[in-house]
Design a protein around this motif. Sequence first.
Motif, PDB file in Angstrom:
ATOM      1  N   ASP A 225     -12.411   0.964  43.284  1.00 40.94           N
ATOM      2  CA  ASP A 225     -12.450   0.317  41.983  1.00 40.94           C
ATOM      3  C   ASP A 225     -12.040   1.315  41.118  1.00 40.94           C
ATOM      4  N   ILE A 226     -12.187   2.529  41.280  1.00 42.79           N
ATOM      5  CA  ILE A 226     -11.341   3.671  40.276  1.00 42.79           C
ATOM      6  C   ILE A 226     -10.033   3.354  40.352  1.00 42.79           C
ATOM      7  N   ASP A 227      -9.497   3.351  41.833  1.00 35.19           N
ATOM      8  CA  ASP A 227      -8.072   3.444  41.775  1.00 35.19           C
ATOM      9  C   ASP A 227      -7.451   2.258  41.194  1.00 35.19           C
ATOM     10  N   ASN A 228      -7.826   1.060  41.478  1.00 29.06           N
ATOM     11  CA  ASN A 228      -7.492  -0.210  40.859  1.00 29.06           C
ATOM     12  C   ASN A 228      -8.038  -0.498  39.326  1.00 29.06           C
ATOM     13  N   ARG A 229      -8.669   0.436  39.063  1.00 30.99           N
ATOM     14  CA  ARG A 229      -9.110   0.373  37.255  1.00 30.99           C
ATOM     15  C   ARG A 229     -10.149  -0.558  37.056  1.00 30.99           C
ATOM     16  N   THR A 230     -10.845  -1.305  38.165  1.00 29.46           N
ATOM     17  CA  THR A 230     -12.090  -2.052  38.184  1.00 29.46           C
ATOM     18  C   THR A 230     -13.157  -1.274  37.233  1.00 29.46           C
ATOM     19  N   ILE A 231     -13.340   0.019  37.694  1.00 33.19           N
ATOM     20  CA  ILE A 231     -14.172   0.931  37.240  1.00 33.19           C
ATOM     21  C   ILE A 231     -13.316   1.814  36.272  1.00 33.19           C
ATOM     22  N   ASP A 232     -13.773   2.054  34.773  1.00 32.84           N
ATOM     23  CA  ASP A 232     -13.228   2.639  34.059  1.00 32.84           C
ATOM     24  C   ASP A 232     -13.644   4.157  34.471  1.00 32.84           C
ATOM     25  N   PHE A 233     -12.812   5.031  34.907  1.00 35.27           N
ATOM     26  CA  PHE A 233     -12.959   6.368  35.358  1.00 35.27           C
ATOM     27  C   PHE A 233     -13.849   7.327  34.399  1.00 35.27           C
ATOM     28  N   ASN A 234     -13.083   7.229  33.278  1.00 32.32           N
ATOM     29  CA  ASN A 234     -13.628   8.386  32.310  1.00 32.32           C
ATOM     30  C   ASN A 234     -15.307   7.975  31.696  1.00 32.32           C
ATOM     31  N   LEU A 235     -15.302   6.271  31.797  1.00 33.93           N
ATOM     32  CA  LEU A 235     -16.577   5.803  31.378  1.00 33.93           C
ATOM     33  C   LEU A 235     -17.389   6.272  32.527  1.00 33.93           C
ATOM     34  N   PHE A 236     -17.269   5.935  33.876  1.00 31.83           N
ATOM     35  CA  PHE A 236     -18.067   6.355  35.007  1.00 31.83           C
ATOM     36  C   PHE A 236     -18.522   7.584  34.785  1.00 31.83           C
ATOM     37  N   LEU A 237     -17.652   8.480  34.452  1.00 28.46           N
ATOM     38  CA  LEU A 237     -17.935  10.316  34.553  1.00 28.46           C
ATOM     39  C   LEU A 237     -19.134  10.316  33.566  1.00 28.46           C
ATOM     40  N   GLN A 238     -18.844   9.733  32.418  1.00 27.98           N
ATOM     41  CA  GLN A 238     -19.731  10.033  31.244  1.00 27.98           C
ATOM     42  C   GLN A 238     -21.143   9.474  31.542  1.00 27.98           C
ATOM     43  N   THR A 239     -21.103   8.248  32.124  1.00 26.92           N
ATOM     44  CA  THR A 239     -22.237   7.661  32.543  1.00 26.92           C
ATOM     45  C   THR A 239     -23.276   8.337  33.662  1.00 26.92           C
ATOM     46  N   PHE A 240     -22.516   8.476  34.698  1.00 23.60           N
ATOM     47  CA  PHE A 240     -23.411   9.113  35.781  1.00 23.60           C
ATOM     48  C   PHE A 240     -23.190  10.705  36.043  1.00 23.60           C
ATOM     49  N   PHE A 241     -22.281  11.275  35.290  1.00 24.99           N
ATOM     50  CA  PHE A 241     -22.232  12.806  35.423  1.00 24.99           C
ATOM     51  C   PHE A 241     -21.960  13.568  34.051  1.00 24.99           C
ATOM     52  N   ALA A 242     -22.897  13.220  33.232  1.00 28.85           N
ATOM     53  CA  ALA A 242     -22.505  13.545  31.747  1.00 28.85           C
ATOM     54  C   ALA A 242     -22.538  15.202  31.599  1.00 28.85           C
ATOM     55  N   GLY A 243     -23.395  15.382  32.276  1.00 27.64           N
ATOM     56  CA  GLY A 243     -23.463  17.272  32.066  1.00 27.64           C
ATOM     57  C   GLY A 243     -23.516  17.529  30.493  1.00 27.64           C
TER      58      GLY A 243
END
Length: 249
Positions: A99-117
């Motif tokens: 999903d990340i590779d085909n951009r079904t998931i926005d990778f930047n948003l995914f990172l900020q949502t689940f790995f905010a730090g």
Amino acid sequence: MTTTHTIEEQMKNFADRCDDLLQAKFIVAPSKIGELLCAVAAAPALVSLFEKAVRPFDYTEAQEKYMLPSPDGTENRGVLLLPEDPMERLAFIFCLLVDIDNRTIDFNLFLQTFFAGDGSYTEAFDLFLSQVVRPFKTVVCEELASKKTAAGLPAFGGRTAHKMKKSRRAVFGEMLPLIKAEAAGLSASSLPEPDRYAGSLILNETYAAAKAADEKEVKALLLGYSYFAAVTGRSEANIEKIFALIEEL
């Protein structure tokens, strides 16, 4: 990419692509994820392993179970869990990467949502690598190692000395009506039109690749369609038959 045939070679190539991603900078992450998935598609043992993992897997249900909102109610923040079962974990992470590779998931948003730090993409990406990619590498290599030592391991794409082999033309010829049957069933299904269209595109490409006797392309497309079928709830009877034919090549 050249298709490798021994399990050791396939495992090493997969591990190397994982290491490339683990050592990569955030800015090149999408291309490294793509290279990792290409390594899967080019490895017969990996295709077989992932097809087996994805077939019974309900990705939509897993997303609801393992991609949870933040426990403190923080907006646009969440918690990503991994399944306990190794094969389910393998399937879940694989589907996320696709999903990340085909951009079904926005990778930047995914990172900020689940790995905010601390809010930086660099730290979020580092957490993603340690909590998702590293466990993915581990579980795949462990499953491949166990299959290598198991008695009667199916040689996906391998050769059996005592069994009379069909010609490549005959094997690919047997695939064509199965692909047509799957396409007809998909067209007549009750799936939403966008899903039917997406699945038909994959099947059309698969048919063309089988007609051209392009083994590598057929394997890659079938893995993609198997993922599609798992997500949409399609029966995979025809696809299983085609995978069985591929084992005869």
